[in-house]
Design a protein around this motif. Sequence first.
Motif, PDB file in Angstrom:
ATOM      1  N   PHE A 112       0.832  -1.206   0.000  1.00 13.74           N
ATOM      2  CA  PHE A 112       0.000   0.000   0.000  1.00 13.74           C
ATOM      3  C   PHE A 112       0.866   1.255   0.000  1.00 13.74           C
ATOM      4  N   ILE A 113       1.895   1.259   0.850  1.00 13.84           N
ATOM      5  CA  ILE A 113       2.802   2.414   0.906  1.00 13.84           C
ATOM      6  C   ILE A 113       3.517   2.594  -0.429  1.00 13.84           C
ATOM      7  N   PHE A 114       4.007   1.506  -0.999  1.00 13.59           N
ATOM      8  CA  PHE A 114       4.679   1.600  -2.300  1.00 13.59           C
ATOM      9  C   PHE A 114       3.727   2.135  -3.362  1.00 13.59           C
ATOM     10  N   GLY A 115       2.495   1.650  -3.371  1.00 16.16           N
ATOM     11  CA  GLY A 115       1.501   2.123  -4.335  1.00 16.16           C
ATOM     12  C   GLY A 115       1.179   3.594  -4.156  1.00 16.16           C
ATOM     13  N   SER A 119       1.877   6.502  -6.844  1.00 16.77           N
ATOM     14  CA  SER A 119       0.760   7.355  -7.270  1.00 16.77           C
ATOM     15  C   SER A 119       1.049   8.833  -7.037  1.00 16.77           C
ATOM     16  N   LEU A 120       1.698   9.150  -5.929  1.00 14.68           N
ATOM     17  CA  LEU A 120       2.037  10.545  -5.655  1.00 14.68           C
ATOM     18  C   LEU A 120       3.126  11.059  -6.602  1.00 14.68           C
ATOM     19  N   GLN A 121       4.052  10.184  -6.986  1.00 11.30           N
ATOM     20  CA  GLN A 121       5.109  10.600  -7.896  1.00 11.30           C
ATOM     21  C   GLN A 121       4.591  10.815  -9.319  1.00 11.30           C
ATOM     22  N   THR A 122       3.673   9.965  -9.747  1.00 11.84           N
ATOM     23  CA  THR A 122       3.172  10.067 -11.123  1.00 11.84           C
ATOM     24  C   THR A 122       1.899  10.892 -11.208  1.00 11.84           C
ATOM     25  N   LEU A 123       1.299  11.203 -10.061  1.00  9.53           N
ATOM     26  CA  LEU A 123       0.027  11.931  -9.980  1.00  9.53           C
ATOM     27  C   LEU A 123      -1.100  11.223 -10.725  1.00  9.53           C
ATOM     28  N   THR A 124      -0.994   9.912 -10.839  1.00  9.30           N
ATOM     29  CA  THR A 124      -2.058   9.085 -11.427  1.00  9.30           C
ATOM     30  C   THR A 124      -2.156   7.795 -10.629  1.00  9.30           C
ATOM     31  N   PHE A 125      -3.282   7.146 -10.797  1.00  9.33           N
ATOM     32  CA  PHE A 125      -3.462   5.831 -10.199  1.00  9.33           C
ATOM     33  C   PHE A 125      -3.657   4.835 -11.336  1.00  9.33           C
ATOM     34  N   ASN A 126      -2.706   3.932 -11.475  1.00 10.31           N
ATOM     35  CA  ASN A 126      -2.778   2.940 -12.538  1.00 10.31           C
ATOM     36  C   ASN A 126      -2.990   1.564 -11.929  1.00 10.31           C
ATOM     37  N   PHE A 127      -4.114   0.954 -12.269  1.00  5.77           N
ATOM     38  CA  PHE A 127      -4.385  -0.402 -11.821  1.00  5.77           C
ATOM     39  C   PHE A 127      -3.716  -1.357 -12.797  1.00  5.77           C
ATOM     40  N   SER A 128      -3.003  -2.325 -12.259  1.00  6.33           N
ATOM     41  CA  SER A 128      -2.267  -3.257 -13.110  1.00  6.33           C
ATOM     42  C   SER A 128      -2.455  -4.674 -12.590  1.00  6.33           C
ATOM     43  N   PHE A 129      -2.771  -5.578 -13.504  1.00 10.05           N
ATOM     44  CA  PHE A 129      -2.883  -6.980 -13.116  1.00 10.05           C
ATOM     45  C   PHE A 129      -1.511  -7.559 -12.772  1.00 10.05           C
ATOM     46  N   TYR A 130      -0.471  -6.999 -13.362  1.00  9.78           N
ATOM     47  CA  TYR A 130       0.883  -7.440 -13.053  1.00  9.78           C
ATOM     48  C   TYR A 130       1.228  -7.115 -11.597  1.00  9.78           C
TER      49      TYR A 130
END
Length: 172
Positions: A112-115, A119-130
Amino acid sequence: MMHFLVYLIFSILLICIQTTLLSAFFQIFAQYDLLIPFVVYLTLFRSSIGMFPVVLISGCLMDLLSGGTIGIYMATYILILIFFRNATVYFHFKNSILFQMVIILSVLIENFIFGMVISLQTLTFNFSFYSISILVTQLIWALVSSPLVYFLFDYVFNGIDKLITGGLRERV
């Protein structure tokens, strides 16, 4: 002081194993963090003498060796320490079961912390199955390895306690 040195040497050994051996088998281990079980064991079953500096040093070393965002591992390990320090007071499970549950929760907290940082660095939230497959692999490793790791840590640290204190167990 002696416990601090033992914890520090053990954490450096785990960091070396993780950064050299496990990174060569990325698909198998999916970067399962070996220091999480160590930090959880120290948090749940050892006294705070010498533990906090080892957690800080281990977090700093992992931050330096990972090449990621500075402070992410240290923050993760400190949060694990804060969240679960009094877990043995409130939850009366068998020690190995409590250890397994806290490791699984700690893996979730770390991811969760890594995510959140990504997300804060890219300013987006990308959901990935990987990324979900990596999380599932880490949770499976946590589920499978935690009973063995608990008995290994318990055996090693109780043996070291006997050598250091002449049979007196470290006070929890």
